[in-house]
Write a protein that holds these residues in place. Structure first.
Motif, PDB file in Angstrom:
ATOM      1  N   TYR A  56       0.676  -1.108   0.082  1.00  0.00           N
ATOM      2  CA  TYR A  56       0.012   0.089   0.039  1.00  0.00           C
ATOM      3  C   TYR A  56       0.860   1.296   0.114  1.00  0.00           C
ATOM      4  N   SER A 102      -5.056   6.599   3.289  1.00  0.00           N
ATOM      5  CA  SER A 102      -4.441   6.430   1.840  1.00  0.00           C
ATOM      6  C   SER A 102      -3.386   7.754   1.625  1.00  0.00           C
ATOM      7  N   ASP A 150     -11.021   0.673   3.508  1.00  0.00           N
ATOM      8  CA  ASP A 150     -10.729   0.228   2.113  1.00  0.00           C
ATOM      9  C   ASP A 150      -9.751   1.272   1.427  1.00  0.00           C
ATOM     10  N   ASN A 152      -7.243   2.745   2.217  1.00  0.00           N
ATOM     11  CA  ASN A 152      -5.743   2.537   2.135  1.00  0.00           C
ATOM     12  C   ASN A 152      -5.008   1.779   0.972  1.00  0.00           C
ATOM     13  N   ASN A 153      -5.742   0.903   0.261  1.00  0.00           N
ATOM     14  CA  ASN A 153      -5.608   0.231  -1.024  1.00  0.00           C
ATOM     15  C   ASN A 153      -5.435   1.162  -2.112  1.00  0.00           C
ATOM     16  N   GLU A 155      -5.423   1.825  -5.067  1.00  0.00           N
ATOM     17  CA  GLU A 155      -6.335   1.671  -6.236  1.00  0.00           C
ATOM     18  C   GLU A 155      -7.612   2.382  -5.830  1.00  0.00           C
TER      19      GLU A 155
END
Length: 208
Positions: A56, A102, A150, A152-153, A155
């Motif tokens: 990540y 993120s 989610d 942190n992914n 994409e």
């Protein structure tokens, strides 16, 4: 509320020290191990902002995500610059915190703005919803089902950030100077610690 006003950046509140209190419970020592509870939290990943995997972090994974979800040259430049200025592509040690997810540092308030705009009855977010449909059709990713952790992914975080930019009525700047002003006005906000000058200074390291 407006997109801009909803992106308020918080901060620590300082004041006089009070005796016989601890600044942070995580600093307390576990009587069984003799180590601070913060050490155990770190081992479990609980001191970070949600689940964080090694993949990540880093420019390569974000570049791939940007190429996948950007809609043009200026689009890609904006996402790249935001990911670098905000967290050095998630490699900054302070990237993953309680209220940030993120490389783009998406706060709970920003994420709520995203989920609120997904509602068909919302008076804003038509472009955002159209982009979310496009992502599902082209990549099989349904951003309507995304949870906060989610993000942190790379994409998911990149796609949601691109969707959020759709809420800004002005076009994406075609120069780094224009994008720096847009970032300060619409992403970092007036209450944020960043500045246009700092943004542009950071980009000198991005280009090296």
């Amino acid at each position: 509320s407006s997109f801009r006003s909803s992106f308020v950046t918080g901060g620590l509140v300082s004041g006089p020290e009070v005796s016989d209190t601890k600044e942070d419970p995580a600093d307390r020592v576990d009587p069984f191990t003799g180590a601070p509870y913060s050490d155990q939290m770190a081992r479990l990943g609980l001191d970070e902002g949600g689940p964080v995997l090694p993949e990540y972090k880093g420019r390569d994974v974000y570049e791939k995500a940007i190429q996948k979800f950007a809609e043009g040259k200026d689009d890609a430049a904006l996402l790249r610059e935001y990911a670098f200025v905000e967290s050095k592509f998630a490699t900054d040690p302070t990237t993953f915190r309680k209220d940030n997810r993120s490389a783009y540092q998406i706060t709970p308030i920003r994420f709520k703005d995203f989920t609120d705009s997904l509602k068909p009855e919302s008076d804003k977010g038509k472009g955002l919803r159209k982009y979310v449909d496009k992502v599902k059709n082209e990549h099989g990713i349904d951003l309507r089902n995304v949870k906060y952790d989610d993000l942190n992914n790379p994409e998911i975080g990149t796609a949601v950030t691109r969707a959020l930019i759709k809420l800004i009525p002005t076009p994406i700047g075609s120069t780094s100077e224009e994008r720096a002003v847009d970032w300060k006005n619409n992403w970092n906000t007036e209450l944020g610690a960043g500045s246009v000058e700092k943004y542009l200074t950071d980009l000198k390291y991005l280009e090296e």
